[in-house]
Design a protein around this motif. Sequence first.
Motif, PDB file in Angstrom:
ATOM      1  N   UNK A  95       3.844   4.889  -8.033  1.00  0.00           N
ATOM      2  CA  UNK A  95       4.555   5.458  -7.533  1.00  0.00           C
ATOM      3  C   UNK A  95       5.112   4.209  -6.005  1.00  0.00           C
ATOM      4  N   UNK A  96       4.001   3.582  -5.644  1.00  0.00           N
ATOM      5  CA  UNK A  96       4.642   1.787  -4.817  1.00  0.00           C
ATOM      6  C   UNK A  96       5.596   1.982  -5.770  1.00  0.00           C
ATOM      7  N   UNK A 128      12.929   1.635  -1.628  1.00  0.00           N
ATOM      8  CA  UNK A 128      13.785   1.066  -0.307  1.00  0.00           C
ATOM      9  C   UNK A 128      13.941  -0.649   0.372  1.00  0.00           C
ATOM     10  N   UNK A 129      14.151  -1.210  -0.725  1.00  0.00           N
ATOM     11  CA  UNK A 129      14.288  -2.369  -1.226  1.00  0.00           C
ATOM     12  C   UNK A 129      16.250  -2.307  -1.315  1.00  0.00           C
ATOM     13  N   UNK A 185       0.711  -1.319  -0.417  1.00  0.00           N
ATOM     14  CA  UNK A 185       0.219  -0.124  -0.529  1.00  0.00           C
ATOM     15  C   UNK A 185       0.811   0.901  -0.250  1.00  0.00           C
ATOM     16  N   UNK A 186       0.397   2.128  -0.892  1.00  0.00           N
ATOM     17  CA  UNK A 186       1.170   3.138  -0.838  1.00  0.00           C
ATOM     18  C   UNK A 186       1.187   4.527   0.578  1.00  0.00           C
ATOM     19  N   UNK A 187       0.411   4.358   1.368  1.00  0.00           N
ATOM     20  CA  UNK A 187       0.649   4.805   2.897  1.00  0.00           C
ATOM     21  C   UNK A 187       1.804   4.385   3.645  1.00  0.00           C
ATOM     22  N   UNK A 188       1.538   2.998   3.562  1.00  0.00           N
ATOM     23  CA  UNK A 188       2.747   2.276   4.339  1.00  0.00           C
ATOM     24  C   UNK A 188       4.195   2.849   3.795  1.00  0.00           C
ATOM     25  N   UNK A 189       4.723   2.244   2.402  1.00  0.00           N
ATOM     26  CA  UNK A 189       5.559   2.730   1.896  1.00  0.00           C
ATOM     27  C   UNK A 189       5.977   4.041   2.318  1.00  0.00           C
ATOM     28  N   UNK A 190       5.292   5.330   1.583  1.00  0.00           N
ATOM     29  CA  UNK A 190       5.148   6.051   1.724  1.00  0.00           C
ATOM     30  C   UNK A 190       6.263   7.079   3.698  1.00  0.00           C
TER      31      UNK A 190
END
Length: 380
Positions: free
Chosen positions: A320-321, A328-329, A1-6
């Motif tokens: 974006x995700x 991140x990875x 989910x974009x929220x979490x990643x962001x």
Amino acid sequence: MLNTTLATCQSFVFDQLLRNWSTYGINKELGFSYESMTHNWENNPVGRIRLLTQCRQLYTFSHACQFKNTPEWQALLTPLFDFITTHYFIEERWIFSLDDDLSVKDRQSDAYALAFILLAFSHYFKTTNDERAPQYIKKTHQFLLDYMQAESGGFYESYPIDDKQIRRQNPHMHLLEGYVAAFEATQDEGYKKAIQSLLSTALKHFYHKESKTLREFFNTDWSLDPQTGHQVEPGHHLEWVWLLYQANKITPNIEYTDLAQQLWLTATRHGLADNGGIYNQIDGDTYRPIDKEKRIWPITEYLKAITVIPLGKEEKIHRLETALEFVQQYYFLPNGRWNEYLNADNSPKTYPLPGTSSYHIFLGVAEVLRWSKKLPDMSH
């Protein structure tokens, strides 16, 4: 989910990278930023301290304070501004670099670095209202017009002028970025004129209509450099996409948003690697990768471009995700450190932390944050 990643990326930038650079990367006694840091957060002297690096740090912390008013960061701004004006502004022009002992090293005035005076001082002014900043912006603008303009259009790379030097699109792109910021901070019509002039230079000289690519290296008359004229950087295509939309808010013109959409198509069709990330360089004639390594900044430019290009909400969120998860990875490391370069197979290269890269990392994530605030529902 974009929220979490962001949220994770936001925490990396604000709570780790910027916090550590402000703690270890700034010389508190003298007020300047180190050029490079080791992965242990120790100063890594490289034999020069560039004006560019100081400006990028001043920009990053000034803009970050507009997102999150952190007293420790606020306290860095004026000393850093004072260090820049005291050490690099000599005989009414900006010099390129100091030595590690802070003596003058390279006296050239560099168009690329002047672009970051415009950007950094504009954001510094927005954050602090220090009236000295717009005065220096005006002097920098005047110097560019008086001493660095080329008769064939655009600006020379450096002063004193060497008219045999290969000319690049890159300083012009950053000058556009600097003038957009300067106009937003001051509403000075002279900067709007400079924006319009740079946009027309881009369309006339940098954009290669046959291949629909943005070219990098030129002779004085804007013909392609015979050795390097075929080299194309997907990251710069994406950076221009975002910039063309920023400039369009100031001086609307469908010609330039059409150009942005064309650059987006070229970069996303030919610059994205199958295993994720963005190639450093492709051939503008064949579209094949020339350099399959992946520096960190092109993917941060991809993030910015996604936020402005007209796409459906679902596709934007998906892109974006995917990009943020890749960052991140493969790039972000614990404790605010990062991999500056990846090999073609996404394995990291050993490389210190450059003082110029937090500008890209911060702005890429900041633009996604700004965009996401306009979206009421991101739980998808």
